[in-house]
Each structure stands twice: as structure tokens, then as C-alpha cells.
Write a protein that holds these residues in place. Structure first.
Motif, mmCIF file in Angstrom:
data_model
loop_
_atom_site.group_PDB
_atom_site.id
_atom_site.type_symbol
_atom_site.label_atom_id
_atom_site.label_comp_id
_atom_site.label_asym_id
_atom_site.label_seq_id
_atom_site.Cartn_x
_atom_site.Cartn_y
_atom_site.Cartn_z
ATOM 1 N N VAL A 199 35.483 37.621 32.540
ATOM 2 C CA VAL A 199 34.572 38.512 33.248
ATOM 3 C C VAL A 199 33.600 37.642 34.037
ATOM 4 O O VAL A 199 32.852 36.860 33.461
ATOM 5 C CB VAL A 199 33.813 39.434 32.275
ATOM 6 C CG1 VAL A 199 32.760 40.250 33.018
ATOM 7 C CG2 VAL A 199 34.785 40.354 31.549
ATOM 8 N N GLY A 200 33.642 37.766 35.358
ATOM 9 C CA GLY A 200 32.806 36.939 36.227
ATOM 10 C C GLY A 200 33.649 36.135 37.181
ATOM 11 O O GLY A 200 34.651 35.529 36.759
ATOM 12 N N ARG A 212 33.483 41.750 43.042
ATOM 13 C CA ARG A 212 33.915 41.589 44.437
ATOM 14 C C ARG A 212 35.408 41.341 44.498
ATOM 15 O O ARG A 212 35.912 40.394 43.902
ATOM 16 C CB ARG A 212 33.183 40.407 45.082
ATOM 17 C CG ARG A 212 31.721 40.641 45.333
ATOM 18 C CD ARG A 212 30.982 39.362 45.680
ATOM 19 N NE ARG A 212 31.787 38.315 46.268
ATOM 20 C CZ ARG A 212 31.414 37.047 46.329
ATOM 21 N NH1 ARG A 212 30.259 36.680 45.797
ATOM 22 N NH2 ARG A 212 32.179 36.144 46.907
ATOM 23 N N ASP A 213 36.107 42.184 45.256
ATOM 24 C CA ASP A 213 37.555 42.007 45.344
ATOM 25 C C ASP A 213 37.951 40.850 46.252
ATOM 26 O O ASP A 213 39.111 40.441 46.267
ATOM 27 C CB ASP A 213 38.249 43.294 45.795
ATOM 28 C CG ASP A 213 37.725 43.815 47.123
ATOM 29 O OD1 ASP A 213 37.001 43.067 47.822
ATOM 30 O OD2 ASP A 213 38.045 44.970 47.468
ATOM 31 N N ASP A 214 36.973 40.286 46.991
ATOM 32 C CA ASP A 214 37.309 39.144 47.850
ATOM 33 C C ASP A 214 37.506 37.860 47.038
ATOM 34 O O ASP A 214 37.881 36.835 47.588
ATOM 35 C CB ASP A 214 36.231 38.931 48.921
ATOM 36 C CG ASP A 214 34.865 38.579 48.343
ATOM 37 O OD1 ASP A 214 34.601 38.936 47.175
ATOM 38 O OD2 ASP A 214 34.061 37.965 49.062
ATOM 39 N N ARG A 215 37.288 37.913 45.731
ATOM 40 C CA ARG A 215 37.508 36.742 44.883
ATOM 41 C C ARG A 215 38.906 36.744 44.261
ATOM 42 O O ARG A 215 39.267 35.804 43.548
ATOM 43 C CB ARG A 215 36.458 36.690 43.768
ATOM 44 C CG ARG A 215 35.037 36.595 44.272
ATOM 45 C CD ARG A 215 34.758 35.273 44.917
ATOM 46 N NE ARG A 215 34.465 34.234 43.934
ATOM 47 C CZ ARG A 215 34.184 32.977 44.239
ATOM 48 N NH1 ARG A 215 34.186 32.584 45.507
ATOM 49 N NH2 ARG A 215 33.929 32.084 43.297
ATOM 50 N N GLU A 216 39.681 37.794 44.531
ATOM 51 C CA GLU A 216 40.985 37.904 43.900
ATOM 52 C C GLU A 216 41.913 36.761 44.290
ATOM 53 O O GLU A 216 42.603 36.192 43.431
ATOM 54 C CB GLU A 216 41.646 39.237 44.252
ATOM 55 C CG GLU A 216 43.025 39.397 43.631
ATOM 56 C CD GLU A 216 43.636 40.757 43.845
ATOM 57 O OE1 GLU A 216 44.754 40.975 43.346
ATOM 58 O OE2 GLU A 216 43.003 41.610 44.508
ATOM 59 N N GLY A 220 46.258 38.892 36.960
ATOM 60 C CA GLY A 220 45.779 40.221 37.311
ATOM 61 C C GLY A 220 44.323 40.168 37.705
ATOM 62 O O GLY A 220 43.601 39.221 37.360
ATOM 63 N N PHE A 221 43.872 41.182 38.446
ATOM 64 C CA PHE A 221 42.481 41.213 38.913
ATOM 65 C C PHE A 221 42.013 42.666 38.942
ATOM 66 O O PHE A 221 42.733 43.548 39.380
ATOM 67 C CB PHE A 221 42.366 40.586 40.307
ATOM 68 C CG PHE A 221 40.946 40.392 40.779
ATOM 69 C CD1 PHE A 221 40.283 39.208 40.551
ATOM 70 C CD2 PHE A 221 40.271 41.421 41.434
ATOM 71 C CE1 PHE A 221 38.966 39.021 40.970
ATOM 72 C CE2 PHE A 221 38.954 41.250 41.858
ATOM 73 C CZ PHE A 221 38.308 40.046 41.624
ATOM 74 N N ARG A 222 40.796 42.901 38.471
ATOM 75 C CA ARG A 222 40.177 44.220 38.528
ATOM 76 C C ARG A 222 38.722 44.050 38.952
ATOM 77 O O ARG A 222 38.071 43.071 38.584
ATOM 78 C CB ARG A 222 40.190 44.918 37.165
ATOM 79 C CG ARG A 222 41.551 45.218 36.583
ATOM 80 C CD ARG A 222 42.179 46.443 37.208
ATOM 81 N NE ARG A 222 43.306 46.901 36.402
ATOM 82 C CZ ARG A 222 44.508 46.343 36.398
ATOM 83 N NH1 ARG A 222 44.722 45.264 37.127
ATOM 84 N NH2 ARG A 222 45.498 46.847 35.662
ATOM 85 N N THR A 223 38.213 45.020 39.697
ATOM 86 C CA THR A 223 36.774 45.084 39.907
ATOM 87 C C THR A 223 36.181 45.937 38.789
ATOM 88 O O THR A 223 36.888 46.699 38.130
ATOM 89 C CB THR A 223 36.431 45.678 41.281
ATOM 90 O OG1 THR A 223 37.110 46.930 41.448
ATOM 91 C CG2 THR A 223 36.835 44.726 42.400
#
Length: 334
Positions: A171-172, A198-202, A212-215
């Protein structure tokens, strides 16, 4: 002429000529390559550092890399010329906690480079040689300037004890979060989820090994074995705990502002969550981070977005706190 930054008092600083301090017995003088800026440096400059954890006036800079230029009596001369990073906590080495290896819990009181002792926002830094960690000869010193935050994350990774095939999450998505992704990737998890605002860190998270990535506004599974929290926001601890399976392991590294949402004690007990916290890094965590870096399993360099001269200290402090998504790690170069 060489220079140093001196924070005289909250909001007041000067850039002045730097005179190296010759190393005394047991000490080493390091020529600083780069010094990183983090939120705690902003606290020092803004006057928000808790009482007892800063001493003005001071030369800040606790994240750094450099090359040993000279050593004092009792220090191996073979250190001269070696690339190094160094621990910040000036522990007493005598109390029970120090003997147990928990140097960040030293009972003799808090002393740390860049907060109560002169730091690395200067041309040179003189410190006890026992705090140094030697890097490979071909190490990238710009990347190595991030090994202090990496060591803190290494402490979290060691406490988490993630094993191959486990489902892990971070988380972070700041510097600590992206370093945590790399540490957890190295243990070959079955799944590695990153949760951020922020989804720009995916893309960067996936580059470092996330599967995997979630906001935080998206639903996420709640059956992970291990979660490392590296955000420090008011709700991060609860977000992290919610991701865990019953009996899962949680490590908190962020320091939220007062009034943050705390963990629910009933939830911790009923779900039997194993919870750990990290503040700073003891020697084993430093050694782990340096070893990972030397083996090529840890690559902090993509996190560096700005390198500025010491004379631009105020701009560097502003960059770190302006919320610009294009600002990652900011380094000062003597």
C-alpha cells in the motif's frame, strides 16, 4: 570552493563555505556524491519535526552516498577510496537493545545524522566508520543515495517474512512503496498487488514486479498473506489491514499525522493479524538492502527525477512537497 546547507531555525537557512572535519579515532571522512530529500527534511525546514528529534542549527541530509576520503586511527586504511553509504542512528552500542541488534530502539536517547548531528548536505561528512556499508566498486552512487530509505523498507521486508508462493501486497506508491515492491518481488510471490491513490504509478509498479494494481477507490481482494504499508496517509493502515487474510502479516512503515484512522483492535484479535512496525533501519536491514543492491535485485535509479546543486536547497524542498506527480526522488549534489 565547497559548500554546505545549514538550517539555522525553522524556515531559515544559509549556504556557506564548508570546511571538512578531519576524522578522529574510529571515524571516516566521506566525500558526498549525493544527498536525498524526504518528508522528514521538509519537517526540519518547516519546524514540524517532533521535539527531541531535531537540533538546530544543523546540516541536514540523512540519505546519502559517497566515497571514503580519509580515516582516523583504528579504522582500516583499506576503506579509503571505497564507495559507501551509512547508517544514520548514532546508537550507544552498550544498552540491552543495541546488544540485541535493535539499534533504532537505543535506550540512550535519539541521535541521528542530519537531524541532531551534521548531515550530508555538504561536500563531506565525517561520521563513525562503524556506520558505513561498503558498496561494490562499480556501484552507481546516484542510485545508492536511495539506500537509506531502501534499508527502512528492507527492515519491513525482513519483519514481513514473505515466502515464495505467498500472495503479497504493498500500500503506497511513493519511493518507499516502489522499493517495497522490489524487495517483495525478490522472494518470488505468487501475486504482488500494489494499491495507491494515483493510477499513473501503475506502469512503474509493474516495471518493478507488480502483477496487479488498484487505486484506493477500487475494490481489492482481502486474502493476502503479507501486506507492507508504505503510504503514511490517514487511512493507509486500515486499507492495508483490509487486504489481509485471517492470520495474515502486516508491516506498517508510514507515519501519519495525528488523528489518523487507527487499526480496530477487535479486528486484529478476531482475525489474529500479526502486526509489525518499522522506524528506521537496524544493521541487518542495511546489510540486506546493500546486498540486494549489489546483486542487481534492487534498482532505485528510476525513482530519481531531479538532481540539483546544494545552492538550490529551497527549490528542492518545495519540489518534494508540491504534490506534482512528475516529482519523484530529489537529490542534492555538492
Amino acid at each position: 570552493m565547497s559548500f554546505q546547507v545549514v538550517v539555522e531555525a525553522p524556515g531559515a537557512h544559509r549556504v556557506e563555505a564548508h570546511t571538512p572535519r578531519r576524522p578522529g579515532p574510529g571515524e571516516a571522512l566521506v566525500t558526498v556524491h549525493a544527498a536525498g530529500i524526504c518528508g522528514s527534511d521538509r519537517e526540519v525546514y518547516g519546524g514540524n519535526r517532533p521535539e527531541g528529534y531535531v537540533r538546530y542549527p544543523l546540516v541536514p541530509g540523512h540519505e546519502w552516498s559517497g566515497t571514503v576520503g580519509a580515516v582516523g586511527a583504528g579504522v582500516p586504511a583499506t576503506l579509503v577510496g571505497r564507495k559507501v553509504v551509512g547508517e544514520g542512528f548514532r546508537n550507544c552500542q552498550v544498552c540491552e537493545r543495541c546488544h540485541a541488534g535493535d539499534t533504532t530502539l537505543c535506550t540512550d536517547g535519539y541521535e541521528e545524522t542530519g537531524f541532531t548531528r551534521p548531515g550530508a548536505m555538504a561536500a563531506t561528512l565525517t561520521l563513525p566508520a562503524r556506520l558505513l556499508h561498503v558498496l561494490p566498486d562499480d556501484a552507481d552512487l546516484t542510485a545508492a543515495a536511495l539506500l537509506e530509505p531502501a534499508a527502512c523498507v528492507a527492515a519491513a521486508a525482513l519483519k514481513a517474512g514473505a515466502r515464495p508462493g505467498e500472495r503479497v501486497a504493498v500500500v503506497g506508491t511513493g519511493t518507499l512503496g516502489m522499493l517495497a515492491v522490489q524487495f517483495l518481488k525478490a522472494v518470488s510471490p505468487a501475486e504482488l498487488l500494489v494499491v495507491g491513490v494515483r493510477d499513473d504509478r501503475e506502469a512503474l509498479a509493474r516495471r518493478f514486479g507488480a502483477t496487479g494494481f488498484r487505486t484506493t477507490d477500487q475494490e481489492a481482494p482481502g486474502d493476502f498473506d503479507v501486506v507492507v504499508e508504505a503510504a503514511g496517509s490517514a487511512t493507509a493502515a486500515r486499507t492495508a489491514a483490509a487486504l489481509l487474510r485471517r492470520g495474515g502479516r502486516l508491516v506498517l512503515t508510514g507515519i501519519p499525522a495525528p488523528g489518523a484512522d487507527g487499526l480496530d483492535p477487535a479486528d486484529l484479535v478476531v482475525r489474529q493479524l500479526e502486526t509489525h512496525t518499522v522506524f528506521g533501519a537496524p544493521p541487518p536491514a542495511w546489510a540486506y538492502a546493500v546486498r540486494m543492491f549489489g546483486a542487481g535485485l534492487l534498482d532505485p535509479l528510476p525513482l530519481v527525477t531531479h538532481e540539483l546543486p546544494l545552492t538550490e536547497f529551497p527549490r528542492a524542498i518545495e519540489l518534494v512537497g508540491n504534490g506534482d506527480p512528475g516529482v519523484g526522488k530529489v537529490l542534492l549534489r555538492p
